[in-house]
Design an enzyme around this catalytic site. Structure first.
Site, PDB file in Angstrom:
ATOM      1  N   HIS A 196       0.824  -1.203   0.000  1.00  0.00           N
ATOM      2  CA  HIS A 196       0.000   0.000   0.000  1.00  0.00           C
ATOM      3  C   HIS A 196       0.863   1.260   0.000  1.00  0.00           C
ATOM      4  CE1 HIS A 196      -3.248  -2.807   1.012  1.00  0.00           C
ATOM      5  NE2 HIS A 196      -3.886  -2.002   0.199  1.00  0.00           N
ATOM      6  N   GLU A 439     -11.796 -10.505  -3.763  1.00  0.00           N
ATOM      7  CA  GLU A 439     -10.350 -10.594  -3.548  1.00  0.00           C
ATOM      8  C   GLU A 439      -9.984 -11.763  -2.644  1.00  0.00           C
ATOM      9  OE1 GLU A 439      -9.056  -6.874  -1.846  1.00  0.00           O
ATOM     10  OE2 GLU A 439     -10.802  -6.727  -0.547  1.00  0.00           O
ATOM     11  N   ASN A 462      -4.857  -7.476  -6.486  1.00  0.00           N
ATOM     12  CA  ASN A 462      -3.680  -7.399  -5.602  1.00  0.00           C
ATOM     13  C   ASN A 462      -3.802  -8.437  -4.499  1.00  0.00           C
ATOM     14  OD1 ASN A 462      -3.206  -5.136  -7.116  1.00  0.00           O
ATOM     15  ND2 ASN A 462      -3.834  -3.686  -5.538  1.00  0.00           N
ATOM     16  N   ASP A 463      -4.978  -8.465  -3.881  1.00  0.00           N
ATOM     17  CA  ASP A 463      -5.170  -9.439  -2.808  1.00  0.00           C
ATOM     18  C   ASP A 463      -5.540 -10.814  -3.344  1.00  0.00           C
ATOM     19  OD1 ASP A 463      -4.570  -8.210  -0.322  1.00  0.00           O
ATOM     20  OD2 ASP A 463      -6.279  -6.894  -0.644  1.00  0.00           O
TER      21      ASP A 463
HETATM   22  C1  PEP Z   1      -6.823  -5.201  -4.412  1.00  0.00           C
HETATM   23  O1  PEP Z   1      -6.678  -5.949  -3.452  1.00  0.00           O
HETATM   24  O2  PEP Z   1      -6.582  -5.549  -5.597  1.00  0.00           O
HETATM   25  C2  PEP Z   1      -7.282  -3.809  -4.215  1.00  0.00           C
HETATM   26  C3  PEP Z   1      -7.613  -3.055  -5.249  1.00  0.00           C
HETATM   27  O3  PEP Z   1      -7.362  -3.317  -2.977  1.00  0.00           O
HETATM   28  P1  PEP Z   1      -6.107  -2.940  -2.052  1.00  0.00           P
HETATM   29  O4  PEP Z   1      -4.879  -2.857  -2.932  1.00  0.00           O
HETATM   30  O5  PEP Z   1      -6.439  -1.641  -1.401  1.00  0.00           O
HETATM   31  O6  PEP Z   1      -6.022  -4.073  -1.076  1.00  0.00           O
HETATM   32 MG    MG Z   2      -7.486  -5.521  -1.527  1.00  0.00          MG
END
Ligand code: PEP
Ligand code: MG
Length: 577
Positions: A196, A439, A462-463
């Site tokens: 992040h 996710e 991402n997750d």
């Molecule tokens: C993700 O997980 O892809 C997402 C967009 O949320 P974050 O990166 O804030 O966890």
């Molecule tokens: Mg996420």
């Protein structure tokens, strides 16, 4: 004469920056531990005396540069630091370590620091803990003077540029504050481009290099650095040639921005005329202006946790309402997707809301798991969002959903809040949409059953990638394994998109993958028609979309899903020409 060298890392936020190194963990400076010969002792004492003197001079210059409120605030720190530098207990202890212990000045400083740190550690009082930080800073400053290897010419350039922060890790909450303090870029020894902090750095347009393992060992405070957040290269003591390269980069960047500018008002459309929805991810007000300027259809993901990260007290309903309303107003009638609080994992806040001490935070009480356990905090946020919905089309997006029950609970809470607001005369929209981040692999796999509870879905690659591949998104040691193009991820993405299409519910992808223009053809082939990304990538992706024939790409989907490697995927895509 300082000599140029290069430290390798991984690019995490594009762009180049020229600046002075500021080490976050000066205590980790490597020191020369060889004992001094008798004949070297007095020269070393003199070297330390001069370094202490120089550190005092630097503090004096710093104080003279400060004006207004800053002068009062920072001035107190400087006075405290001066007192430490003049403290005979510290200085006499240092000289004694050199004369009696035959330690070099750097080692003596480190030993004094460790001794004082241990003494402060034993006192359980926040005031003394902050004094410990002061000592770290002061000793770090003297160490930096001792180790300094810059030419006068370099120091002259350095005095005119801002700072580049160098640390093991830099927490998202810190990143948020940095630009206000003249920081031009970030370097971390660990971390990953999916963290992040990296997402935020991109948002703040701060070039960032992660995984620069040698950075803390080899850099000294005030070293002049040229960092490249694209290639991950850190040039220490850059030469005239490097500086010319930097200027060239600045010129090229201006040129490519010019070229991309023609996509600002172009439709987001494939070459065979299919409209693709392009939304913006936003964390900061500046993102919204850029989103509009680049023709985003709306905000696909507004990460609200950053409002919570920068402070010690929770933002109340009123403050949140103002923030969300401003987002809606800034988007001038385009839909805005506000994601409810996604604290936890690497986003631990200072308010103590996220349970920072969890043994396995990424798999712990994060996102909706946390907010459902804190109904008062959650209700304040939902009420603020609902009130902002009176000012423009609103979507509410829930992070880390695993089960239908969570969605039902959130919906019930929203309905309670809406009823309450209406009965107390607040204006809220008649209509809002409720969606979930997909996710968690379980939610992705069970989506056919979940989707009827939802108005839309947003895929968080991402997750999803980290949980599906059991590979921590913040751990650069797993860089190779953490691959959003792994066949298992692609297969699941294709399933999620198909489930959304069957249920006639909008699907957007808002992970970092959406911003990668190289992956645009692949995602179109899998059937994706909604992308949400940081606005700085919007034009590039729109350009990539314009070059794609969607019908032909769709026909490639079965072959793409059979490909086992990135090279295999590239080969299949190359076959459409
Ligand atoms: C993700 O997980 O892809 C997402 C967009 O949320 P974050 O990166 O804030 O966890
Ligand atoms: Mg996420």
């Amino acid at each position: 004469m300082s000599s140029r060298f290069v430290i390798a890392g991984t690019g995490a936020a594009r762009g180049m920056a020229l600046g002075r190194a500021r080490l976050v963990q000066p205590s980790q400076i490597r020191v020369d531990e060889r004992p001094l010969a008798e004949s070297e002792i007095e020269a070393e004492v003199e070297r330390l005396r001069l370094a202490l003197q120089q550190a005092r001079e630097e503090l004096k210059t710093l104080r003279e540069k400060l004006h207004g409120a800053l002068a009062r605030e920072v001035g107190e720190f400087i006075d405290a630091h001066n007192l430490i530098l003049d403290d005979p207990e510290l200085t006499e202890g240092l000289y004694a370590l050199i004369r009696k212990g035959h330690y070099r000045a750097g080692t003596a400083l480190k030993m004094q620091r460790d001794r004082l740190a241990a003494a402060f550690e034993a006192i359980d009082d926040p005031y003394f803990r902050s004094r410990r930080e002061d000592i770290d800073h002061v000793i770090g400053r003297v160490q930096a003077v001792l180790n300094r290897d810059t030419t006068p010419a370099e120091r002259q350039i350095a005095s005119r540029v801002g700072t580049l922060l160098v640390g093991d890790t830099i927490a998202p909450a810190e990143v948020a504050h940095l630009t206000e303090h003249g920081v031009l870029g970030l370097v971390t020894t660990g971390g990953s481009s999916l963290s992040h902090s990296a997402i935020l750095a991109r948002s703040l347009r701060l070039p960032m290099v992660v995984g620069a393992r040698e950075a803390l060992e080899r850099l000294t405070d005030e070293d002049l650095l040229l960092i490249d957040g694209g290639s991950g290269e850190i040039v220490v003591h850059p030469t005239a040639q490097d500086l010319a390269r930097y200027r060239q980069f600045q010129r090229e960047q201006a040129r490519s921005l010019d070229q991309l500018a023609r996509f600002k008002h172009a439709p987001s459309q494939t070459s065979d005329g299919v409209h693709i929805h392009l939304y913006a991810n936003a964390e900061m007000p500046a993102d919204l202006a850029q989103a509009r300027a680049c023709g985003a259809e709306g905000v696909g993901l507004y990460r609200t946790e950053f409002l919570f990260l920068q402070r010690r007290e929770l933002p109340d309903e009123e403050e949140q309402f103002t923030t969300y309303r401003n987002v809606v107003l800034a988007m001038g009638g385009a839909p805005v997707t506000i994601r409810t609080l996604d604290l936890g994992a690497d986003k631990a806040d200072a308010t103590g809301l996220a349970l920072a001490a969890e043994p396995n935070p990424a798999l712990g009480v994060r996102g909706v798991r946390l907010t459902l356990r804190r109904p008062a905090v959650f209700a304040a946020q939902l009420r603020a969002i609902l009130r902002a919905s009176a000012f423009g089309p609103m979507r509410i997006l829930v992070p880390m959903v695993t089960s239908a029950q969570e969605i039902r609970d959130v919906r019930a809470l929203i309905q309670d809040c809406a009823r309450d607001l209406r009965s107390t005369g607040h204006e809220i929209a008649d209509h809002y949409e409720l969606g979930a981040m997909i996710e968690v692999p379980a939610a992705a796999i069970a989506l056919p059953a979940l989707i009827r509870h939802l108005d839309f879905i947003a895929i968080g690659t991402n997750d999803l990638t980290q949980y599906l591949l059991a590979a921590d998104r913040n751990n650069d040691a797993l860089g190779e394994l953490y691959d959003p193009l792994h066949p298992a991820v692609l297969k699941l993405l294709a399933q999620i998109i198909a489930t959304g299409a069957r249920a006639n519910k909008p699907v957007t992808l808002c992970g970092e993958l959406a911003a990668d223009a190289h992956c645009t053809p692949l995602l179109l082939a899998l059937g994706l028609s909604g992308f949400s990304m940081h606005p700085s990538s919007l034009l590039e992706v729109r350009q990539a979309i314009a070059a794609c024939d969607r019908a032909r790409l769709r026909r490639l989907a079965p072959r793409l899903l059979r490909a086992q490697t990135r090279a295999g995927i590239e080969r299949v895509l190359a076959s459409v020409g």
